[in-house]
Scaffold this motif. Structure first.
Motif, mmCIF file in Angstrom:
data_model
loop_
_atom_site.group_PDB
_atom_site.id
_atom_site.type_symbol
_atom_site.label_atom_id
_atom_site.label_comp_id
_atom_site.label_asym_id
_atom_site.label_seq_id
_atom_site.Cartn_x
_atom_site.Cartn_y
_atom_site.Cartn_z
ATOM 1 N N HIS A 1 0.862 -1.187 0.000
ATOM 2 C CA HIS A 1 0.000 0.000 0.000
ATOM 3 C C HIS A 1 0.896 1.234 0.000
ATOM 4 O O HIS A 1 1.018 1.920 1.017
ATOM 5 N N PHE B 1 -7.693 7.098 -7.281
ATOM 6 C CA PHE B 1 -8.982 7.171 -6.590
ATOM 7 C C PHE B 1 -8.680 7.931 -5.306
ATOM 8 O O PHE B 1 -8.433 7.350 -4.260
ATOM 9 N N LEU C 1 -9.989 18.849 1.202
ATOM 10 C CA LEU C 1 -8.700 19.503 1.403
ATOM 11 C C LEU C 1 -7.843 19.570 0.154
ATOM 12 O O LEU C 1 -6.765 20.137 0.188
ATOM 13 N N TRP D 1 3.769 13.348 9.618
ATOM 14 C CA TRP D 1 3.473 14.759 9.300
ATOM 15 C C TRP D 1 2.458 15.333 10.306
ATOM 16 O O TRP D 1 2.103 16.487 10.225
ATOM 17 N N PHE E 1 2.507 18.935 3.531
ATOM 18 C CA PHE E 1 2.330 19.122 2.082
ATOM 19 C C PHE E 1 3.690 19.420 1.418
ATOM 20 O O PHE E 1 4.627 18.661 1.603
HETATM 21 P P1 GTP Z 1 -5.960 6.776 0.421
HETATM 22 O O1 GTP Z 1 -6.359 7.165 -0.955
HETATM 23 O O2 GTP Z 1 -7.119 6.562 1.331
HETATM 24 O O3 GTP Z 1 -5.043 5.611 0.454
HETATM 25 O O4 GTP Z 1 -5.254 8.075 1.081
HETATM 26 P P2 GTP Z 1 -3.825 8.780 0.908
HETATM 27 O O5 GTP Z 1 -2.843 8.118 1.784
HETATM 28 O O6 GTP Z 1 -3.496 8.910 -0.531
HETATM 29 O O7 GTP Z 1 -4.077 10.213 1.531
HETATM 30 P P3 GTP Z 1 -4.215 11.662 0.838
HETATM 31 O O8 GTP Z 1 -2.943 12.112 0.202
HETATM 32 O O9 GTP Z 1 -5.417 11.660 -0.010
HETATM 33 O O10 GTP Z 1 -4.452 12.562 2.121
HETATM 34 C C1 GTP Z 1 -5.497 12.331 3.025
HETATM 35 C C2 GTP Z 1 -5.801 13.569 3.804
HETATM 36 O O11 GTP Z 1 -4.650 13.983 4.552
HETATM 37 C C3 GTP Z 1 -6.192 14.733 2.913
HETATM 38 O O12 GTP Z 1 -7.255 15.425 3.484
HETATM 39 C C4 GTP Z 1 -4.944 15.570 2.880
HETATM 40 O O13 GTP Z 1 -5.203 16.924 2.649
HETATM 41 C C5 GTP Z 1 -4.313 15.328 4.251
HETATM 42 N N1 GTP Z 1 -2.833 15.450 4.193
HETATM 43 C C6 GTP Z 1 -2.010 14.915 3.256
HETATM 44 N N2 GTP Z 1 -0.712 15.269 3.482
HETATM 45 C C7 GTP Z 1 -0.714 16.046 4.582
HETATM 46 C C8 GTP Z 1 0.321 16.723 5.321
HETATM 47 O O14 GTP Z 1 1.508 16.672 4.983
HETATM 48 N N3 GTP Z 1 -0.066 17.401 6.425
HETATM 49 C C9 GTP Z 1 -1.393 17.478 6.807
HETATM 50 N N4 GTP Z 1 -1.677 18.166 7.912
HETATM 51 N N5 GTP Z 1 -2.403 16.854 6.132
HETATM 52 C C10 GTP Z 1 -2.069 16.161 5.039
#
Ligand code: GTP
Ligand code: SPV
Ligand code: MN
Length: 600
Positions: free
Chosen positions: A224, A295, A300, A480, A494
């Protein structure tokens, strides 16, 4: 025609009793036709064609908005092969129960047959599946997330093997919702859901649960993980894979845009959710993204947080469970760049006019609302994303959401210690799965919901992969999401995460030292480039250290988590745990605080 398909399809037709069978050939004409039908049936809503060409909105049932881990089963012969972290029912029993539910359930509907290829054509990494479904929404999503139609049937040939994936919407009855995996039969059966990971069977079901089991038998890893390439101003690119649990930042990190203080650096996206990893002839680990689309989590996503994702979802995108701005027929979600619309339909389909929603504290978009978008539309897509050899990994990063315990970044001592670090990952739960949100749970390698076999054997497999690779990547852990006493994130995250990626790569190329602590190597403060970042000395000290007391408590939680594995827990992992505990007992001060400690 491949005989295995003919006989399987015959059996399924008899069970499901559809009116018709429609083969998906992957052509634009056929997909356009299915889109039109779905639009006419109200299954999808066409969005503003000027602002969002070829984009659609779909709303799922209110009780069907996330993966359902409690209804997900690994149905292998022996329960011990599923292990203590998976739900298990014997295959014969589950098949019988499900056959009853599937019986004639497609009466009056056509059955779509979707051949799909995962991974580049002509690659040793690639796998083929065929998904049967009664849902046009699933067809349209699968056509974005995978390579469907001719490319898959060509790869399959007259004799090839494929994963048999069956999905039926049925009555969407949550009491009879099942996502079942039969590894010995290369089969997935899903029923009574129409949402994301429950029904796009290529994704979590094939590419992780079944593939992890294939990987164990064939000597590779299905993880993952995002995969990104980090280009430095001199033009060389290093590849990194990172495993964070669902909704913990993979898509965002994979598409990172460097802060202005770092001209000449660039991040290239290879994948944002899944990595298939093999040992290369050079002894390094090589990774492929088996998917063709994203997906991704909508809330945010903005110009501030993830401009590349935003650019990727301006056309050819399906939005699921976001809100609809009625004034200009565009999608909206919490944290979007535009203010909350005055006239808006929320994800449930409720209409709010003249700003009346502003007095409500329910979100307009579901927290797990998502976009499905092709990787071809991503401005930072790596040139290597479809390389049949994959990309070589310099580092593997584990991480999660930990408001307290884990520091911003640390490095494992070596491969086996890194496997221990991955095996003891924990993270606060998110809206990506049904159930409580914000509860810390252990989630080894971000694979707790996705490992298709006994996780004890999975740890052994990870240890073995390190043995097989003569030049394995270094392993790191990031967080983070650490919070200060005021409850606010200490790290801006970010784009700023580049600063941590650069530290990681400097460690991989042996450019800098680090401080040895009980939990791993911690950065020397001066080695993380903080130029232009508005952060206090206290915050950075807090980020680069760990509270000894909470880490000792975490050790107890790790032990408790490992208990049910019994004999299956590899000795190496138990030893790493004991060693860490010993070092923590000897720590008189918080890990990393005071910046004393050995250098390496
Ligand atoms: P899945 O698709 O479920 O596997 O999720 P993912 O791991 O790809 O997570 P994604 O990048 O979509 O982020 C999930 C949430 O975390 C979003 O609302 C983002 O805005 C938030 N997020 C991502 N990176 C950061 C970060 O560095 N800091 C903070 N505070 N929030 C973050
Ligand atoms: C996740 O939950 O990790 C996802 C979304 O990537 S889903 O496809 O629903 O599993
Ligand atoms: Mn995911």
């Amino acid at each position: 025609m491949n005989e295995k398909i003919t006989s399987w399809l015959g059996e399924m037709r008899e069970l499901l009793a559809p009116t018709d069978v429609i083969w998906i050939d992957g052509s634009d004409e056929q997909l356009a036709e299915i889109r039109e039908e779905s639009e006419n049936n109200g299954e999808i809503i066409r969005l503003n064609s000027e602002k969002y060409p070829n984009c659609y909105l779909h709303r799922t049932a209110e009780n069907d908005v996330a993966r359902v881990e409690d209804r997900t089963f690994i149905c292998c012969e022996n329960q011990s092969d599923a292990g203590p972290t998976n739900n298990w029912v014997a295959p014969a029993e589950m098949y019988e129960k499900l056959r009853g539910l599937y019986k004639n359930c497609m009466n009056g509907k056509p059955l779509y047959v979707i051949p799909f290829l995962m991974g580049p054509p002509d690659s040793r990494f690639s796998k083929i599946g065929i998904q049967l479904t009664d849902s046009r929404y699933v067809v349209l999503n699968m056509a974005i997330m995978t390579q469907v139609g001719k490319v898959a049937t060509d790869a399959l040939g007259a004799n090839g093997d494929f994963v048999k994936c069956l999905h039926a919407t049925a009555d969407l009855d949550p009491e009879n919702r099942y996502i079942c995996h039969f590894p010995q039969d290369n089969t997935v059966w899903s029923i009574n859901s129409a949402y994301g990971g429950n029904v796009l069977l290529s994704k979590k079901c094939l590419a992780l649960r079944l593939a992890s089991d294939m990987g164990r038998r064939e000597g590779w890893l299905a993880e993952h993980m995002l995969i990104l390439g980090l280009e430095s101003p001199s033009g060389d690119v290093h590849y990194v894979a990172a495993a964070f649990p669902s909704a913990c930042g993979k898509t965002n990190l994979a598409m990172l845009i460097p802060p202005v203080q770092f001209p000449g650096y660039k991040v290239w996206t290879v994948g944002d959710d899944i990595a298939w990893i093999r040992v290369g002839a050079d002894g390094r680990l090589w990774a492929v993204n088996p998917e063709a689309g994203f997906f991704g989590v909508a809330p945010l996503t903005s110009k501030k947080t993830n401009p590349n994702a935003l650019a990727s979802i301006q056309k050819n995108t399906i939005f699921t469970n976001v809100a609809l701005n009625m004034d200009d027929n565009t999608p909206w979600w919490e944290g979007a760049d535009t203010p909350e619309p005055e006239n808006v339909v929320d994800w449930r389909g409720n209409v709010w006019q003249n700003g009346e929603h502003k007095n409500s504290d329910t979100p307009l978009a579901h927290p797990n609302s998502r976009f499905t978008a092709p990787i071809s539309g991503c401005p930072c897509r790596s040139t290597e994303w479809a390389n049949p050899e994959g990309v070589p990994l310099s580092a593997i990063i584990f991480g999660g959401r930990r408001a307290k315990t884990a520091p911003l970044v640390y490095e494992a001592f070596d491969w086996n210690h890194g496997v221990y670090v991955g095996a003891t990952m924990a993270s606060e739960t998110t809206a990506a799965a049904s159930g409580a949100v914000g509860v810390v749970r252990r989630d080894p390698m971000a694979m707790l919901p996705f490992c298709g076999y006994n996780m004890g054997d999975y740890f052994v497999h990870w240890l073995n992969m390190g043995e097989k690779a003569s030049q394995p990547p270094k392993i790191f852990h990031v967080n983070w999401f650490k919070k200060g006493d005021d409850g606010k994130f200490l790290w801006r995250g970010f784009g700023e995460n580049l600063r941590v990626l650069l530290w990681i790569l400097d460690r991989c190329t042996n450019k800098i030292g680090a401080r040895k602590s009980a939990i791993g190597f911690l950065p020397n403060k001066e080695d993380i480039n903080l130029d232009g970042l508005d952060i206090t000395e206290t915050a950075i000290n807090e980020l680069l250290s760990a509270d000894v007391q909470s880490w000792r408590e975490d050790i107890a939680a790790q032990r408790k988590f490992f208990e049910p594995f019994g004999e299956k827990l590899p000795r190496e992992i138990a030893e790493q745990l004991n060693e860490t505990e010993k070092m923590l007992i000897n720590s008189t001060e918080n890990v990393g605080v005071g910046f004393s400690g050995e250098y390496s």
